[in-house]
Motif scaffolding. Structure first.
Motif, PDB file in Angstrom:
ATOM      1  N   LEU A   1       0.874  -1.224  -0.008  1.00 25.96           N
ATOM      2  CA  LEU A   1       0.059   0.094   0.124  1.00 25.96           C
ATOM      3  C   LEU A   1       0.825   1.354  -0.031  1.00 25.96           C
ATOM      4  CD1 LEU A   1      -2.755  -1.305   2.584  1.00 25.96           C
ATOM      5  CD2 LEU A   1      -2.903  -1.165   0.075  1.00 25.96           C
ATOM      6  N   ASN A   2       1.126   1.989   1.170  1.00 30.07           N
ATOM      7  CA  ASN A   2       1.763   3.095   1.241  1.00 30.07           C
ATOM      8  C   ASN A   2       2.245   3.192   2.688  1.00 30.07           C
ATOM      9  OD1 ASN A   2      -0.037   5.018   2.272  1.00 30.07           O
ATOM     10  ND2 ASN A   2      -0.834   5.085   0.163  1.00 30.07           N
ATOM     11  N   TRP A   3       3.045   4.228   3.093  1.00 30.48           N
ATOM     12  CA  TRP A   3       3.513   4.339   4.486  1.00 30.48           C
ATOM     13  C   TRP A   3       2.533   4.893   5.356  1.00 30.48           C
ATOM     14  CZ3 TRP A   3       2.909   9.016   6.933  1.00 30.48           C
ATOM     15  CH2 TRP A   3       2.678  10.109   6.390  1.00 30.48           C
ATOM     16  N   ARG A   4       1.284   5.434   4.910  1.00 32.29           N
ATOM     17  CA  ARG A   4       0.280   5.947   5.798  1.00 32.29           C
ATOM     18  C   ARG A   4      -0.283   4.857   6.462  1.00 32.29           C
ATOM     19  NH1 ARG A   4      -0.521  11.400   4.867  1.00 32.29           N
ATOM     20  NH2 ARG A   4       0.381  12.045   2.948  1.00 32.29           N
ATOM     21  N   TRP A   5      -0.411   3.708   5.994  1.00 26.94           N
ATOM     22  CA  TRP A   5      -0.930   2.274   6.341  1.00 26.94           C
ATOM     23  C   TRP A   5      -0.380   1.687   7.594  1.00 26.94           C
ATOM     24  CZ3 TRP A   5      -6.062   0.889   5.833  1.00 26.94           C
ATOM     25  CH2 TRP A   5      -6.577   1.427   4.812  1.00 26.94           C
ATOM     26  N   CYS A   6       0.902   2.328   7.798  1.00 25.88           N
ATOM     27  CA  CYS A   6       1.584   1.994   8.954  1.00 25.88           C
ATOM     28  C   CYS A   6       1.002   2.607  10.198  1.00 25.88           C
ATOM     29  CB  CYS A   6       3.303   2.215   8.876  1.00 25.88           C
ATOM     30  SG  CYS A   6       4.014   1.251   7.472  1.00 25.88           S
ATOM     31  N   MET A   7       0.279   3.869   9.992  1.00 24.63           N
ATOM     32  CA  MET A   7      -0.506   4.552  10.913  1.00 24.63           C
ATOM     33  C   MET A   7      -1.897   4.014  10.923  1.00 24.63           C
ATOM     34  SD  MET A   7       1.756   6.626  12.372  1.00 24.63           S
ATOM     35  CE  MET A   7       1.163   8.173  12.770  1.00 24.63           C
ATOM     36  N   TYR A   8      -2.265   3.867   9.770  1.00 26.57           N
ATOM     37  CA  TYR A   8      -4.093   3.425  10.075  1.00 26.57           C
ATOM     38  C   TYR A   8      -4.307   2.118  10.268  1.00 26.57           C
ATOM     39  CZ  TYR A   8      -4.834   7.432   6.862  1.00 26.57           C
ATOM     40  OH  TYR A   8      -4.727   8.603   6.203  1.00 26.57           O
ATOM     41  N   VAL A   9      -3.051   1.168  10.353  1.00 26.40           N
ATOM     42  CA  VAL A   9      -3.315  -0.264  10.985  1.00 26.40           C
ATOM     43  C   VAL A   9      -3.569  -0.276  12.391  1.00 26.40           C
ATOM     44  CG1 VAL A   9      -0.865  -0.597  11.325  1.00 26.40           C
ATOM     45  CG2 VAL A   9      -2.346  -2.517  10.720  1.00 26.40           C
ATOM     46  N   ASN A  10      -3.295   0.875  13.298  1.00 23.96           N
ATOM     47  CA  ASN A  10      -3.720   0.894  14.595  1.00 23.96           C
ATOM     48  C   ASN A  10      -5.175   1.000  14.734  1.00 23.96           C
ATOM     49  OD1 ASN A  10      -0.705   0.840  15.570  1.00 23.96           O
ATOM     50  ND2 ASN A  10      -0.511   2.871  15.149  1.00 23.96           N
ATOM     51  N   LEU A  11      -5.662   1.527  13.885  1.00 20.89           N
ATOM     52  CA  LEU A  11      -7.175   1.826  14.036  1.00 20.89           C
ATOM     53  C   LEU A  11      -7.737   0.459  13.924  1.00 20.89           C
ATOM     54  CD1 LEU A  11      -7.713   4.620  11.299  1.00 20.89           C
ATOM     55  CD2 LEU A  11      -7.743   4.667  13.771  1.00 20.89           C
ATOM     56  N   VAL A  12      -7.393  -0.542  13.279  1.00 25.13           N
ATOM     57  CA  VAL A  12      -7.921  -1.850  13.518  1.00 25.13           C
ATOM     58  C   VAL A  12      -7.711  -2.627  14.678  1.00 25.13           C
ATOM     59  CG1 VAL A  12      -7.957  -4.131  12.365  1.00 25.13           C
ATOM     60  CG2 VAL A  12      -7.325  -2.020  10.866  1.00 25.13           C
ATOM     61  N   PHE A  13      -6.439  -2.571  15.392  1.00 23.44           N
ATOM     62  CA  PHE A  13      -6.287  -3.060  16.652  1.00 23.44           C
ATOM     63  C   PHE A  13      -7.071  -2.146  17.807  1.00 23.44           C
ATOM     64  CE2 PHE A  13      -2.339  -4.094  14.324  1.00 23.44           C
ATOM     65  CZ  PHE A  13      -2.307  -5.359  14.538  1.00 23.44           C
ATOM     66  N   ALA A  14      -7.017  -1.059  17.589  1.00 24.01           N
ATOM     67  CA  ALA A  14      -7.864  -0.287  18.659  1.00 24.01           C
ATOM     68  C   ALA A  14      -9.433  -0.495  18.520  1.00 24.01           C
ATOM     69  CB  ALA A  14      -7.466   1.373  18.511  1.00 24.01           C
ATOM     70  N   ALA A  15      -9.955  -0.500  17.290  1.00 24.91           N
ATOM     71  CA  ALA A  15     -11.352  -0.730  17.246  1.00 24.91           C
ATOM     72  C   ALA A  15     -11.793  -2.186  17.795  1.00 24.91           C
ATOM     73  CB  ALA A  15     -11.889  -0.705  15.867  1.00 24.91           C
ATOM     74  N   PHE A  16     -10.941  -3.117  17.691  1.00 23.56           N
ATOM     75  CA  PHE A  16     -11.270  -4.568  18.166  1.00 23.56           C
ATOM     76  C   PHE A  16     -11.236  -4.526  19.739  1.00 23.56           C
ATOM     77  CE2 PHE A  16      -9.271  -8.247  20.239  1.00 23.56           C
ATOM     78  CZ  PHE A  16     -10.389  -9.251  19.638  1.00 23.56           C
ATOM     79  N   ALA A  17     -10.078  -3.961  20.121  1.00 23.28           N
ATOM     80  CA  ALA A  17     -10.012  -3.750  21.812  1.00 23.28           C
ATOM     81  C   ALA A  17     -11.041  -2.901  22.492  1.00 23.28           C
ATOM     82  CB  ALA A  17      -8.478  -3.043  22.023  1.00 23.28           C
ATOM     83  N   LEU A  18     -11.624  -2.031  21.548  1.00 19.44           N
ATOM     84  CA  LEU A  18     -12.264  -0.698  22.350  1.00 19.44           C
ATOM     85  C   LEU A  18     -13.969  -1.533  22.258  1.00 19.44           C
ATOM     86  CD1 LEU A  18     -12.652   2.039  23.329  1.00 19.44           C
ATOM     87  CD2 LEU A  18     -13.113   2.780  21.090  1.00 19.44           C
ATOM     88  N   ILE A  19     -14.031  -2.110  21.050  1.00 16.43           N
ATOM     89  CA  ILE A  19     -15.571  -2.696  20.967  1.00 16.43           C
ATOM     90  C   ILE A  19     -15.740  -4.098  21.666  1.00 16.43           C
ATOM     91  CG2 ILE A  19     -16.972  -3.992  19.284  1.00 16.43           C
ATOM     92  CD1 ILE A  19     -15.957  -2.186  16.945  1.00 16.43           C
ATOM     93  N   VAL A  20     -14.606  -4.930  21.614  1.00 14.68           N
ATOM     94  CA  VAL A  20     -14.812  -6.217  22.603  1.00 14.68           C
ATOM     95  C   VAL A  20     -14.513  -5.946  24.044  1.00 14.68           C
ATOM     96  CG1 VAL A  20     -13.837  -8.555  22.724  1.00 14.68           C
ATOM     97  CG2 VAL A  20     -14.252  -7.557  20.306  1.00 14.68           C
ATOM     98  N   GLY A  21     -13.690  -5.100  24.150  1.00 13.83           N
ATOM     99  CA  GLY A  21     -13.353  -4.667  25.831  1.00 13.83           C
ATOM    100  C   GLY A  21     -14.285  -3.773  26.469  1.00 13.83           C
ATOM    101  N   SER A  22     -14.783  -3.152  26.120  1.00 15.03           N
ATOM    102  CA  SER A  22     -15.583  -1.950  26.931  1.00 15.03           C
ATOM    103  C   SER A  22     -16.393  -2.717  27.604  1.00 15.03           C
ATOM    104  CB  SER A  22     -15.999  -1.022  25.919  1.00 15.03           C
ATOM    105  OG  SER A  22     -14.967  -0.314  25.269  1.00 15.03           O
ATOM    106  N   PRO A  23     -17.496  -3.754  26.755  1.00 15.12           N
ATOM    107  CA  PRO A  23     -18.498  -4.300  27.621  1.00 15.12           C
ATOM    108  C   PRO A  23     -18.026  -5.174  28.776  1.00 15.12           C
ATOM    109  CG  PRO A  23     -19.021  -4.657  25.460  1.00 15.12           C
ATOM    110  CD  PRO A  23     -17.341  -4.131  25.611  1.00 15.12           C
TER     111      PRO A  23
END
Length: 503
Positions: free
Chosen positions: A174-196
Motif C-alpha cells: 500500500l503506502n507508508w500511511r497504512w503503517c499508521m492506519y493499521v492501529n485503527l484496526v487493533f484499537a477498534a477491536f480492543a475497544l468494541i470487545v473490551g468495553s462491555p
C-alpha cells in the motif's frame, strides 16, 4: 516489601468468569499495537520523508517525538491508572492512540506528522502500564496466571519483529500511511470487545505525588532526549551532555524525594523488593541489547544481503515463533516450579551466546548457515527472559501499586532502548571509521567500505553479548530462589467489584 498475601482488587471474583480469557485477548491486542508501533514506523520513514519532503536531520524527530512523550510520562500515567481506574485509562488510551494514528496517517506536513507521533507517545504511556496492570489484577490463580502471562510475554517479546514484517508488507503493498492506519484496526477491536467486559474498579486509595511527577518526568525527558541526541549527533554536543546531566540530577532528586514524600509516586516498597528490582533491571537490559537484532541485523540483511523490508521481517519469523513457544513454556511449566531466578539469567546467557554467534556474519553470508541459528537461540533467550520478568515485576504488589509497578517495567525498557540506540550507533560508527583508517591505502573502494560496516556490526554484536552477560550476572545476584509468592487464598479475602462483568 509487599506482603505475599496482597491480592489485587477484583482478582477474586473474576476467577470463575469465563470471559476473562476474552479480556486477555483484548489486553494482548492492545499491547501488540504498541509494540508494533515501535518498529513499524521505522520502515515507513523513507517513504514518509519522500512524500512530505523533510530532511534527514528532521527525520529523527518522527521517532524522537514519540520516545520523549512515552518515556517521560510512563510513571505518571501508571499512577494515574491506579488513581482514576484502569478501565477509564484503558479506554482513553485506546481512543487517543487511534485518533493520533489517524491524524498521522493523514498528515500533509512534517509538523503534523511529528505532532501526531508525540500524541501517540502520550497515549501509549497511558495504555502500556494499564494493559499490564489489568493482566496482573485479572489473573491471580497460579495456573491461569502462567497461561495469561505466557500469551502476554509472547506478544511483548515478539511484537518488534512482527512490526518489521507488517510494516514491510504495508509499505510495499500500500503506502507508508497504512503503517499508521493499521492501529485503527487493533484499537477498534480492543475497544468494541473490551468495553462491555471491563467494569469500573473500586478506588485503590492511590494518591498523586505532584512534585514526584515533575521530577521524574523532567528527568526521563532529559535522559531520553540526551541519549537520542547522542545517537544521531555526538556525545560532545551541548544538547547531549547538558540534557543528560540535567536528567540525571532530576532522577536523583526524584529518588531522594520518594524517601520523604507522604504519598510517593514510586513507593520504595515496590522497587526495594529483590525480585521486582531484578525484573526492572532486566527490562532495561533487554531494551538496550535487543537493538542489536532489531536495528543492526536488519541493516545488515537489507544493505548487505539485499533483502527487502518485507523479506527481512519474514527472516525473523523463526525467532518470533521460538519466542512465543518459550514464553508459554516458561510461564506455564517453569515459573510455577522454579521461579524467575534460573529463567532470567539463563535467558540472558542465551541472548549473549546468540549475539556472539552473529559476529560470524560476512558480506556474502547465507541466511540458513549464519543468521537462522543465532536468532533462534536469541528467541529461546527472549522467551525465557520475558516469561520471568513481566510476571515478577508485578508480583506481590498492593492493589494501589499495580499501575506504577507496570509502568516501571515499561520505563526501564524505554530508557534501556534510548541508551542502547545511542551506545550501539556510536560503537558501530567508531568501529567502521577505525577500520577504514587502519586499512585504507589511498581512496577506499566499495569493498573496503562494506568490510568496515561489517566490522562495525561485529563490534555491536560483541557489545550486545556483553550487555546480556552483565544482565545475567546482575539478575542472578538479585533474584531469589524458588517460585514467586502465591497470593492468599480467595476465601480469606473480602469480595471486590470485578473488572469483568459476570454472566
Amino acid at each position: 516489601m509487599s506482603t505475599p498475601s496482597a491480592v489485587p482488587a477484583a482478582a477474586v471474583p473474576m476467577a470463575k468468569d469465563s470471559r476473562r480469557w476474552i479480556v486477555l485477548a483484548v489486553i494482548c491486542v492492545a499491547y501488540l499495537m504498541l509494540t508494533l508501533d515501535n518498529t513499524v514506523m521505522n520502515l515507513a520513514l523513507p517513504s514518509a520523508q519522500k512524500a512530505l519532503h523533510f530532511s534527514d536531520t528532521d527525520k529523527q524527530w518522527v521517532v524522537t517525538a514519540y520516545a520523549l512523550c512515552y518515556g517521560s510520562l510512563l510513571l505518571f500515567c501508571g499512577r494515574l491508572a491506579d488513581l482514576i481506574g484502569r478501565k477509564e485509562t484503558f479506554i482513553v488510551g485506546l481512543v487517543g492512540f487511534a485518533a493520533a494514528s489517524a491524524v498521522g496517517g493523514a498528515a500533509g506536513s512534517f509538523g503534523m506528522l511529528v505532532a501526531a507521533r508525540a500524541c501517540q507517545g502520550v497515549f501509549a504511556a497511558l495504555l502500556a502500564p494499564t494493559t499490564l496492570s489489568l493482566l496482573a489484577t485479572t489473573f491471580t490463580d497460579p495456573k491461569e496466571r502462567g497461561k495469561a502471562f505466557g500469551a502476554f510475554s509472547a506478544v511483548a517479546a515478539s511484537g518488534g519483529g512482527l512490526g518489521l514484517l507488517i510494516g514491510g508488507a504495508l509499505t510495499s503493498a500500500l503506502n507508508w500511511r497504512w503503517c499508521m492506519y493499521v492501529n485503527l484496526v487493533f484499537a477498534a477491536f480492543a475497544l468494541i470487545v473490551g468495553s462491555p467486559l471491563l467494569t469500573r474498579q473500586p478506588r485503590t486509595g492511590a494518591r498523586m505525588d505532584v512534585p514526584g511527577v515533575l521530577l521524574v518526568s523532567g528527568g526521563m525527558f532529559g535522559l531520553v532526549y540526551g541519549f537520542s541526541n547522542a545517537g544521531t549527533h555526538s556525545w560532545h554536543t551541548t544538547s547531549t551532555w547538558s540534557f543528560l546531566a540535567v536528567g540525571g540530577v532530576l532522577v536523583i532528586l526524584f529518588a531522594l524525594w520518594q524517601r520523604r514524600a507522604q504519598n510517593p509516586l514510586l513507593p520504595l516498597r515496590v522497587v526495594l523488593d529483590r525480585n521486582r528490582a531484578g525484573a526492572y533491571i532486566t527490562s532495561a537490559v533487554v531494551g538496550a541489547g535487543m537493538f542489536g537484532v532489531l536495528l543492526f541485523l536488519i541493516y545488515y540483511m537489507q544493505t548487505d544481503l539485499g533483502y527487502s523490508a518485507f523479506k527481512s521481517g519474514v527472516a525473523l519469523l523463526p525467532m518470533v515463533a521460538v519466542i512465543a513457544v518459550m514464553s508459554n513454556v516458561g510461564n506455564i511449566r517453569l515459573m510455577p516450579k522454579v521461579g524467575p531466578k534460573p529463567l532470567i539469567p539463563l535467558g540472558m546467557l542465551c541472548n549473549a551466546g546468540g549475539m556472539a554467534w552473529l559476529t560470524r556474519i560476512q558480506p556474502d553470508s547465507h541466511y540458513a548457515s549464519t543468521i537462522l541459528g543465532p536468532i533462534m537461540v536469541i528467541g529461546v533467550g527472549m522467551g525465557l527472559v520475558f516469561s520471568g520478568a513481566l510476571s515478577t515485576g508485578t508480583s506481590g504488589v498492593q492493589p494501589q501499586d499495580a499501575g506504577i509497578a507496570s509502568a516501571t517495567i515499561n520505563a526501564g525498557q524505554q530508557l534501556g532502548g534510548a541508551i542502547g540506540t545511542a551506545l550501539l550507533n556510536t560503537i558501530a560508527a567508531s568501529a567502521a571509521t577505525g577500520y577504514l583508517n587502519s586499512h585504507a591505502h589511498g581512496k577506499p573502494g566499495p569493498g573496503l567500505f562494506q568490510q568496515a560496516v561489517i566490522h562495525g556490526y561485529h563490534n555491536v554484536f560483541w557489545v550486545c553479548a556483553a550487555i546480556f552477560a552483565g544482565g545475567a550476572v546482575i539478575s542472578g545476584l538479585l533474584l531469589r530462589k524458588g517460585p514467586l509468592p502465591v497470593p492468599g487464598a480467595p476465601a480469606t479475602r473480602p469480595a471486590a467489584e470485578p473488572e469483568v462483568a459476570h454472566s
